[in-house]
Design an enzyme around this catalytic site. Sequence first.
Site, mmCIF file in Angstrom:
data_model
loop_
_atom_site.group_PDB
_atom_site.id
_atom_site.type_symbol
_atom_site.label_atom_id
_atom_site.label_comp_id
_atom_site.label_asym_id
_atom_site.label_seq_id
_atom_site.Cartn_x
_atom_site.Cartn_y
_atom_site.Cartn_z
ATOM 1 C CB CYS A 31 -0.901 0.004 1.237
ATOM 2 S SG CYS A 31 -1.821 1.546 1.446
ATOM 3 C CG ASP A 38 -2.514 -3.542 -0.898
ATOM 4 O OD1 ASP A 38 -3.148 -3.636 0.164
ATOM 5 O OD2 ASP A 38 -2.347 -2.479 -1.508
#
Length: 126
Positions: A31, A38
């Site tokens: 992120c 992520d």
Amino acid sequence: MPNRDLETFPNPSPERDYTIRIRIPEFTCLCPKTGQPDFAEILVEYVPDERCVELKSLKLYMWSFRDEGAFHEAVTNRMLQDFCDRLAPRFMRVTAIFNVRGGLYTTVVAEHRQDGWAPPVRVELP
């Protein structure tokens, strides 16, 4: 070692439209706001023209995003652009299905269609 060098090989059947689907269930990036990981499943679907992607190089390409911060929309569109630049496919779709973050699921779909290319009419058998 992870890298962005997508290798290719000649399409063995360039006279025919056919679809290649590659499912990548363990994609990771970071992120860009929090630095937290992520996780996503990436689906690459394409109708090759003259070139096909070599799978080991694709694995290393995907791995190269692991320590890079990227918004979901940006990373999906970057993949599509990199693939199209290297393969020049008749059609390509990259679907990125991101796992939940902050109670939200994100799916990003980016497509490319070669000028003048149209998909064949699907045949429905009885």
